[in-house]
Design a protein around this motif. Structure first.
Motif, PDB file in Angstrom:
ATOM      1  N   MET A   1      47.484  34.490  40.468  1.00  0.00           N
ATOM      2  CA  MET A   1      46.172  35.123  40.361  1.00  0.00           C
ATOM      3  C   MET A   1      45.479  34.613  39.086  1.00  0.00           C
ATOM      4  O   MET A   1      46.136  34.428  38.060  1.00  0.00           O
ATOM      5  N   GLU A   2      44.167  34.387  39.171  1.00  0.00           N
ATOM      6  CA  GLU A   2      43.436  33.973  37.969  1.00  0.00           C
ATOM      7  C   GLU A   2      42.821  35.207  37.300  1.00  0.00           C
ATOM      8  O   GLU A   2      42.175  36.018  37.964  1.00  0.00           O
ATOM      9  N   VAL A   3      43.087  35.347  36.009  1.00  0.00           N
ATOM     10  CA  VAL A   3      42.608  36.516  35.259  1.00  0.00           C
ATOM     11  C   VAL A   3      42.047  36.015  33.931  1.00  0.00           C
ATOM     12  O   VAL A   3      42.596  35.078  33.339  1.00  0.00           O
ATOM     13  N   LEU A   4      40.982  36.630  33.461  1.00  0.00           N
ATOM     14  CA  LEU A   4      40.485  36.293  32.124  1.00  0.00           C
ATOM     15  C   LEU A   4      41.281  37.109  31.109  1.00  0.00           C
ATOM     16  O   LEU A   4      41.277  38.346  31.155  1.00  0.00           O
ATOM     17  N   GLY A   5      41.998  36.424  30.241  1.00  0.00           N
ATOM     18  CA  GLY A   5      42.786  37.098  29.201  1.00  0.00           C
ATOM     19  C   GLY A   5      42.020  37.070  27.887  1.00  0.00           C
ATOM     20  O   GLY A   5      41.494  36.024  27.495  1.00  0.00           O
ATOM     21  N   ILE A   6      41.960  38.221  27.223  1.00  0.00           N
ATOM     22  CA  ILE A   6      41.231  38.312  25.948  1.00  0.00           C
ATOM     23  C   ILE A   6      42.133  38.970  24.910  1.00  0.00           C
ATOM     24  O   ILE A   6      42.761  40.001  25.178  1.00  0.00           O
ATOM     25  N   ASP A   7      42.192  38.357  23.736  1.00  0.00           N
ATOM     26  CA  ASP A   7      43.010  38.892  22.647  1.00  0.00           C
ATOM     27  C   ASP A   7      42.061  39.293  21.518  1.00  0.00           C
ATOM     28  O   ASP A   7      41.461  38.433  20.876  1.00  0.00           O
ATOM     29  N   GLY A 237      49.438  37.099  27.768  1.00  0.00           N
ATOM     30  CA  GLY A 237      49.999  38.422  28.045  1.00  0.00           C
ATOM     31  C   GLY A 237      48.949  39.420  28.506  1.00  0.00           C
ATOM     32  O   GLY A 237      49.213  40.273  29.354  1.00  0.00           O
ATOM     33  N   ALA A 238      47.744  39.302  27.962  1.00  0.00           N
ATOM     34  CA  ALA A 238      46.654  40.204  28.376  1.00  0.00           C
ATOM     35  C   ALA A 238      46.391  40.023  29.868  1.00  0.00           C
ATOM     36  O   ALA A 238      46.213  40.985  30.622  1.00  0.00           O
ATOM     37  N   ALA A 239      46.391  38.756  30.313  1.00  0.00           N
ATOM     38  CA  ALA A 239      46.160  38.472  31.737  1.00  0.00           C
ATOM     39  C   ALA A 239      47.315  39.035  32.577  1.00  0.00           C
ATOM     40  O   ALA A 239      47.096  39.615  33.649  1.00  0.00           O
ATOM     41  N   LEU A 240      48.543  38.892  32.081  1.00  0.00           N
ATOM     42  CA  LEU A 240      49.699  39.422  32.829  1.00  0.00           C
ATOM     43  C   LEU A 240      49.600  40.943  32.956  1.00  0.00           C
ATOM     44  O   LEU A 240      49.944  41.518  33.994  1.00  0.00           O
ATOM     45  N   PHE A 241      49.134  41.583  31.875  1.00  0.00           N
ATOM     46  CA  PHE A 241      49.015  43.050  31.911  1.00  0.00           C
ATOM     47  C   PHE A 241      48.006  43.474  32.984  1.00  0.00           C
ATOM     48  O   PHE A 241      48.234  44.424  33.724  1.00  0.00           O
ATOM     49  N   ALA A 242      46.888  42.749  33.069  1.00  0.00           N
ATOM     50  CA  ALA A 242      45.878  43.082  34.089  1.00  0.00           C
ATOM     51  C   ALA A 242      46.474  42.917  35.485  1.00  0.00           C
ATOM     52  O   ALA A 242      46.286  43.770  36.359  1.00  0.00           O
ATOM     53  N   GLU A 243      47.205  41.821  35.665  1.00  0.00           N
ATOM     54  CA  GLU A 243      47.813  41.576  36.979  1.00  0.00           C
ATOM     55  C   GLU A 243      48.796  42.704  37.339  1.00  0.00           C
ATOM     56  O   GLU A 243      48.772  43.247  38.440  1.00  0.00           O
ATOM     57  N   GLU A 244      49.645  43.080  36.361  1.00  0.00           N
ATOM     58  CA  GLU A 244      50.621  44.157  36.609  1.00  0.00           C
ATOM     59  C   GLU A 244      49.899  45.460  36.945  1.00  0.00           C
ATOM     60  O   GLU A 244      50.313  46.196  37.822  1.00  0.00           O
ATOM     61  N   SER A 245      48.810  45.747  36.222  1.00  0.00           N
ATOM     62  CA  SER A 245      48.072  46.988  36.444  1.00  0.00           C
ATOM     63  C   SER A 245      47.460  46.997  37.842  1.00  0.00           C
ATOM     64  O   SER A 245      47.482  48.014  38.538  1.00  0.00           O
ATOM     65  N   LEU A 246      46.934  45.836  38.250  1.00  0.00           N
ATOM     66  CA  LEU A 246      46.317  45.759  39.588  1.00  0.00           C
ATOM     67  C   LEU A 246      47.384  45.956  40.664  1.00  0.00           C
ATOM     68  O   LEU A 246      47.155  46.648  41.663  1.00  0.00           O
ATOM     69  N   CYS A 247      48.576  45.384  40.443  1.00  0.00           N
ATOM     70  CA  CYS A 247      49.662  45.531  41.439  1.00  0.00           C
ATOM     71  C   CYS A 247      50.075  46.996  41.558  1.00  0.00           C
ATOM     72  O   CYS A 247      50.345  47.488  42.653  1.00  0.00           O
ATOM     73  N   ARG A 248      50.112  47.682  40.402  1.00  0.00           N
ATOM     74  CA  ARG A 248      50.525  49.102  40.420  1.00  0.00           C
ATOM     75  C   ARG A 248      49.511  49.967  41.185  1.00  0.00           C
ATOM     76  O   ARG A 248      49.845  50.982  41.756  1.00  0.00           O
ATOM     77  N   MET A 249      48.228  49.518  41.158  1.00  0.00           N
ATOM     78  CA  MET A 249      47.172  50.310  41.802  1.00  0.00           C
ATOM     79  C   MET A 249      47.216  50.169  43.317  1.00  0.00           C
ATOM     80  O   MET A 249      46.643  50.971  44.037  1.00  0.00           O
ATOM     81  N   LYS A 250      47.872  49.084  43.797  1.00  0.00           N
ATOM     82  CA  LYS A 250      47.839  48.812  45.256  1.00  0.00           C
ATOM     83  C   LYS A 250      48.677  49.821  46.028  1.00  0.00           C
ATOM     84  O   LYS A 250      49.695  50.268  45.556  1.00  0.00           O
TER      85      LYS A 250
END
Ligand code: BGC
Length: 250
Positions: A1-7, A237-250
């Motif tokens: 998945m492509e995610v914009l990661g911001i630190d 890691g920020a992008a990975l966190f978004a991906e994990e959060s989206l998976c948890r919401m499914k």
């Protein structure tokens, strides 16, 4: 998945589009200065500019230098106090018009190191310390994160708060040489070791690139290694966190 990661850091905001299956950056890392004062409104404005720069529409992951409990900011050591109690994920989602998932900066850097970097396949206790304006920590056991550890604020045996004694900001402002600063960091890491007995210590932040200069001062039993992503861990890691959060919401 492509995610914009911001630190989001005390001095700069780094961002890149990340492919979460590999941890690769799909574009050059972009850096802008953190606004001062970094109020929620000012930061929202800067973030909108960052999204525009990347021409981004889609999920956004963000590492932020505070304890963040289920999307709500709880502490503000090096950021504007007006962030306290702000539902930051919802706030930035509304302001940017894109789903934003915000977590502690050190925790997300840790996610990157555990999934793809120095902590990969490590089935023990791993302590990640990010060294910058403050000292951030992420603690993993068998790959599971205990979020918001905030161990940079622990009091050392000399009565000093760790991040006011051994951060990168302290090294620079006090103009400490590698030996003197390395000794300070060693006191901190030894304190962490006596409390948590990690099997591995991973150092992140720009200074981790200079590990060979201060590693002779480090006397922990646990091996100390530099983060594989060096100062890119926060963005990935920020992008990975978004991906994990989206998976948890499914
Ligand atoms: C903050 C932490 C953060 C660390 C590194 C500390 O001052 O309290 O939340 O992880 O700085 O940015």
């Amino acid at each position: 998945m492509e995610v914009l990661g911001i630190d989001v850091g005390g001095t700069g905001i780094k961002s890149a589009i990340v492919e979460t299956t590999t941890g690769e950056l799909l574009c050059k890392r972009h850096r802008v200065a953190t606004p001062h004062p970094a109020t929620p409104k000012a930061l929202a404005g800067t973030l909108c500019g960052v999204l525009k720069y990347h021409r981004w529409e889609g999920p956004v992951g963000m590492g932020f230098p505070a304890a963040i409990q289920r999307g709500v900011v709880r502490t503000a050591a090096n950021i504007d106090k007006s962030f306290i109690d702000l539902p930051i994920s919802d706030y930035f989602s509304e302001k940017t018009g894109n789903p934003c998932f915000v977590a502690n900066d050190a925790d997300v850097a840790g996610l990157a190191e555990m999934r793809f970097g120095a902590g990969k396949d490590n089935s023990g206790v791993v302590l990640i310390v990010t060294i910058g304006t403050g000292l951030g920590t992420a603690l993993f056991s068998d790959g599971h994160l205990l979020p918001n550890t905030e161990l940079g604020h622990i009091m050392l045996s000399n009565g000093k708060e760790a991040e006011r004694y051994a951060s990168e900001t302290v090294r620079v402002t006090k103009d400490l040489n590698w030996e003197d600063w390395g000794e300070r960091l060693n006191l901190y890491l030894r304190t962490m070791e006596n409390l948590f007995w990690p099997d591995l210590i991973v150092l992140g932040g720009g200074v981790s690139e200079k590990l060979d200069k201060f590693s002779p001062m480090l006397t922990t039993q646990a091996p100390v290694v530099a983060a594989s992503f060096l100062n890119r861990a926060g963005v990935v890691g920020a992008a990975l966190f978004a991906e994990e959060s989206l998976c948890r919401m499914k």
